[in-house]
Design a protein around this motif. Sequence first.
Motif, PDB file in Angstrom:
ATOM      1  N   GLN A  48      19.490  -2.101   2.769  1.00  0.00           N
ATOM      2  CA  GLN A  48      18.859  -2.328   4.103  1.00  0.00           C
ATOM      3  C   GLN A  48      19.027  -1.484   4.932  1.00  0.00           C
ATOM      4  O   GLN A  48      18.028  -1.025   5.511  1.00  0.00           O
ATOM      5  N   SER A  49      20.077  -0.977   4.897  1.00  0.00           N
ATOM      6  CA  SER A  49      20.479   0.338   6.015  1.00  0.00           C
ATOM      7  C   SER A  49      19.458   1.463   5.580  1.00  0.00           C
ATOM      8  O   SER A  49      18.887   2.050   6.542  1.00  0.00           O
ATOM      9  N   VAL A  50      19.384   1.963   4.475  1.00  0.00           N
ATOM     10  CA  VAL A  50      18.399   2.950   3.970  1.00  0.00           C
ATOM     11  C   VAL A  50      17.005   2.603   4.409  1.00  0.00           C
ATOM     12  O   VAL A  50      16.206   3.390   5.337  1.00  0.00           O
ATOM     13  N   ASN A  51      16.611   1.257   4.294  1.00  0.00           N
ATOM     14  CA  ASN A  51      15.075   1.005   4.733  1.00  0.00           C
ATOM     15  C   ASN A  51      15.010   1.050   6.288  1.00  0.00           C
ATOM     16  O   ASN A  51      13.958   1.455   6.625  1.00  0.00           O
ATOM     17  N   ARG A  52      16.064   0.772   6.927  1.00  0.00           N
ATOM     18  CA  ARG A  52      15.974   0.617   8.453  1.00  0.00           C
ATOM     19  C   ARG A  52      15.941   2.223   9.007  1.00  0.00           C
ATOM     20  O   ARG A  52      15.171   2.541   9.810  1.00  0.00           O
ATOM     21  N   ILE A  53      16.430   3.131   8.290  1.00  0.00           N
ATOM     22  CA  ILE A  53      16.515   4.607   8.729  1.00  0.00           C
ATOM     23  C   ILE A  53      15.073   4.874   8.530  1.00  0.00           C
ATOM     24  O   ILE A  53      14.732   5.599   9.134  1.00  0.00           O
ATOM     25  N   PHE A  54      14.451   4.480   7.328  1.00  0.00           N
ATOM     26  CA  PHE A  54      13.074   5.187   7.021  1.00  0.00           C
ATOM     27  C   PHE A  54      12.286   4.487   8.076  1.00  0.00           C
ATOM     28  O   PHE A  54      11.214   4.956   8.411  1.00  0.00           O
ATOM     29  N   ASP A  55      12.495   3.135   8.446  1.00  0.00           N
ATOM     30  CA  ASP A  55      11.583   2.694   9.532  1.00  0.00           C
ATOM     31  C   ASP A  55      11.607   3.353  10.851  1.00  0.00           C
ATOM     32  O   ASP A  55      10.562   3.673  11.564  1.00  0.00           O
ATOM     33  N   ILE A  56      12.835   3.878  11.172  1.00  0.00           N
ATOM     34  CA  ILE A  56      13.056   4.760  12.413  1.00  0.00           C
ATOM     35  C   ILE A  56      12.303   6.045  12.291  1.00  0.00           C
ATOM     36  O   ILE A  56      11.506   6.490  13.233  1.00  0.00           O
ATOM     37  N   ILE A  57      12.388   7.015  11.140  1.00  0.00           N
ATOM     38  CA  ILE A  57      11.742   8.032  10.836  1.00  0.00           C
ATOM     39  C   ILE A  57      10.340   7.795  11.169  1.00  0.00           C
ATOM     40  O   ILE A  57       9.605   8.629  11.532  1.00  0.00           O
ATOM     41  N   GLU A  58       9.531   6.852  10.298  1.00  0.00           N
ATOM     42  CA  GLU A  58       8.263   6.506  10.222  1.00  0.00           C
ATOM     43  C   GLU A  58       7.839   6.189  11.670  1.00  0.00           C
ATOM     44  O   GLU A  58       6.586   6.725  12.138  1.00  0.00           O
ATOM     45  N   LEU A  59       8.679   5.402  12.409  1.00  0.00           N
ATOM     46  CA  LEU A  59       8.126   5.078  13.756  1.00  0.00           C
ATOM     47  C   LEU A  59       8.066   6.403  14.760  1.00  0.00           C
ATOM     48  O   LEU A  59       7.335   6.551  15.367  1.00  0.00           O
ATOM     49  N   LEU A  60       9.364   7.350  14.631  1.00  0.00           N
ATOM     50  CA  LEU A  60       9.407   8.430  15.335  1.00  0.00           C
ATOM     51  C   LEU A  60       8.126   9.293  14.969  1.00  0.00           C
ATOM     52  O   LEU A  60       7.717  10.179  15.880  1.00  0.00           O
ATOM     53  N   SER A  61       7.672   9.403  13.868  1.00  0.00           N
ATOM     54  CA  SER A  61       6.747  10.454  13.138  1.00  0.00           C
ATOM     55  C   SER A  61       5.411  10.043  13.995  1.00  0.00           C
ATOM     56  O   SER A  61       4.372  10.902  13.987  1.00  0.00           O
ATOM     57  N   LYS A  62       5.229   8.869  14.792  1.00  0.00           N
ATOM     58  CA  LYS A  62       3.868   8.618  15.315  1.00  0.00           C
ATOM     59  C   LYS A  62       3.860   8.608  16.844  1.00  0.00           C
ATOM     60  O   LYS A  62       2.956   8.764  17.573  1.00  0.00           O
ATOM     61  N   GLU A  63       5.174   8.962  17.393  1.00  0.00           N
ATOM     62  CA  GLU A  63       5.416   9.072  18.844  1.00  0.00           C
ATOM     63  C   GLU A  63       5.495  10.649  19.110  1.00  0.00           C
ATOM     64  O   GLU A  63       6.734  11.334  18.851  1.00  0.00           O
ATOM     65  N   LYS A  64       4.683  11.238  19.634  1.00  0.00           N
ATOM     66  CA  LYS A  64       4.652  12.606  20.095  1.00  0.00           C
ATOM     67  C   LYS A  64       5.765  13.005  21.095  1.00  0.00           C
ATOM     68  O   LYS A  64       6.624  13.934  21.226  1.00  0.00           O
ATOM     69  N   ASN A  65       5.988  11.810  22.006  1.00  0.00           N
ATOM     70  CA  ASN A  65       6.998  12.140  23.163  1.00  0.00           C
ATOM     71  C   ASN A  65       8.322  11.604  22.856  1.00  0.00           C
ATOM     72  O   ASN A  65       9.032  11.429  23.573  1.00  0.00           O
ATOM     73  N   GLY A  66       8.663  11.046  21.591  1.00  0.00           N
ATOM     74  CA  GLY A  66       9.853  10.460  21.209  1.00  0.00           C
ATOM     75  C   GLY A  66      10.117   9.025  21.675  1.00  0.00           C
ATOM     76  O   GLY A  66       9.148   8.311  22.610  1.00  0.00           O
ATOM     77  N   LEU A  67      11.088   8.433  21.319  1.00  0.00           N
ATOM     78  CA  LEU A  67      11.502   7.135  21.930  1.00  0.00           C
ATOM     79  C   LEU A  67      12.794   7.082  22.171  1.00  0.00           C
ATOM     80  O   LEU A  67      13.606   7.599  21.641  1.00  0.00           O
ATOM     81  N   ARG A  68      13.001   6.198  23.084  1.00  0.00           N
ATOM     82  CA  ARG A  68      14.509   6.190  23.690  1.00  0.00           C
ATOM     83  C   ARG A  68      15.230   4.782  22.832  1.00  0.00           C
ATOM     84  O   ARG A  68      14.529   4.184  22.123  1.00  0.00           O
ATOM     85  N   LEU A  69      16.464   4.829  22.847  1.00  0.00           N
ATOM     86  CA  LEU A  69      17.270   3.797  22.144  1.00  0.00           C
ATOM     87  C   LEU A  69      16.762   2.642  22.157  1.00  0.00           C
ATOM     88  O   LEU A  69      16.299   1.689  21.464  1.00  0.00           O
ATOM     89  N   THR A  70      16.207   2.103  23.531  1.00  0.00           N
ATOM     90  CA  THR A  70      15.956   0.790  23.988  1.00  0.00           C
ATOM     91  C   THR A  70      14.541   0.402  23.204  1.00  0.00           C
ATOM     92  O   THR A  70      14.248  -0.618  22.841  1.00  0.00           O
ATOM     93  N   ASP A  71      13.843   1.422  23.353  1.00  0.00           N
ATOM     94  CA  ASP A  71      12.566   1.427  22.715  1.00  0.00           C
ATOM     95  C   ASP A  71      12.510   1.037  21.216  1.00  0.00           C
ATOM     96  O   ASP A  71      11.882   0.347  20.660  1.00  0.00           O
ATOM     97  N   LEU A  72      13.365   1.843  20.527  1.00  0.00           N
ATOM     98  CA  LEU A  72      13.678   1.661  19.123  1.00  0.00           C
ATOM     99  C   LEU A  72      14.109   0.271  18.789  1.00  0.00           C
ATOM    100  O   LEU A  72      13.946  -0.449  17.925  1.00  0.00           O
ATOM    101  N   SER A  73      14.962  -0.287  19.789  1.00  0.00           N
ATOM    102  CA  SER A  73      15.554  -1.508  19.600  1.00  0.00           C
ATOM    103  C   SER A  73      14.470  -2.672  19.702  1.00  0.00           C
ATOM    104  O   SER A  73      14.517  -3.617  18.919  1.00  0.00           O
TER     105      SER A  73
END
Length: 268
Positions: A10-35
């Motif tokens: 589950q932890s590994v899946n969540r890490i990949f979720d974060i990586i894939e999400l950031l790959s779509k955001e050129k300006n990056g995301l804050r912790l609150t955005d990811l949450s």
Amino acid sequence: MRKESKVFVQSVNRIFDIIELLSKEKNGLRLTDLSKILELKSTTIHNLLGTVIHRGYITQDTETMRYRLGYRCLLLAEKFTENDLLLSAASDHLTALNKQTDELVFLGIIQKRDLICALKIESNRPLAVNPDQQWKNQFHSTASGKILLAGLPPREAEAIMEKHGIIRFTARTITRRDLLFEELQKVRQNLYAEARDESVEGISSLAVPIPGPAKPVLAALAVALPSIRFTDERKEELLHLLHDTAEKISMQLCAAGKNISSGNSVNP
């Protein structure tokens, strides 16, 4: 032991979720955005980020506090391109095609019955195509998708349509199965496919097949541009460049395939 294994996965899946999400955001995301997007507690995401930041796969801007992909992701992408026979053969040729056309050029492939953009180079023109468009279910409405469908056995093409359906994206999208398969027959005869305003209003695309050593259609080589620039004259010009580039890539793939079968390395 099983419970720990489940938590680890589950932890590994969540890490990949974060990586894939950031790959779509050129300006990056804050912790609150990811949450908020991932519907996870900030403390959970913060703990997950610790290791990947340490390894260089994600970085944080100390001024904006936004997270972005790190340099290690770039190194992985470069190594993948070097080690993948198709991407290695196509990379330089796509760069040359992009310079010749000054349009968005890309390589389309099928992966798990999804349409994937394996490699793309953006246009420098002020009026250009959005390079971040997602095409995975748009086989029927894009030129690259039609090329790939046309190169498949009918049963496999049907399976892809069954998975994704034939969704209407614009007034020009083909949504009838019989009309789509008529279109695919034309693609096989003409050795190219086009889509005018079928996926996105105002955007057209043109694609040709790239034959592989063992497959008649290994990938689709495509160009996308605003429909206002897609005149008949421009179409003929682009078709010539696409066919020429596809032939060069195919020849390089065949040569590399011979090197593999003889035990030689395909990498320089």
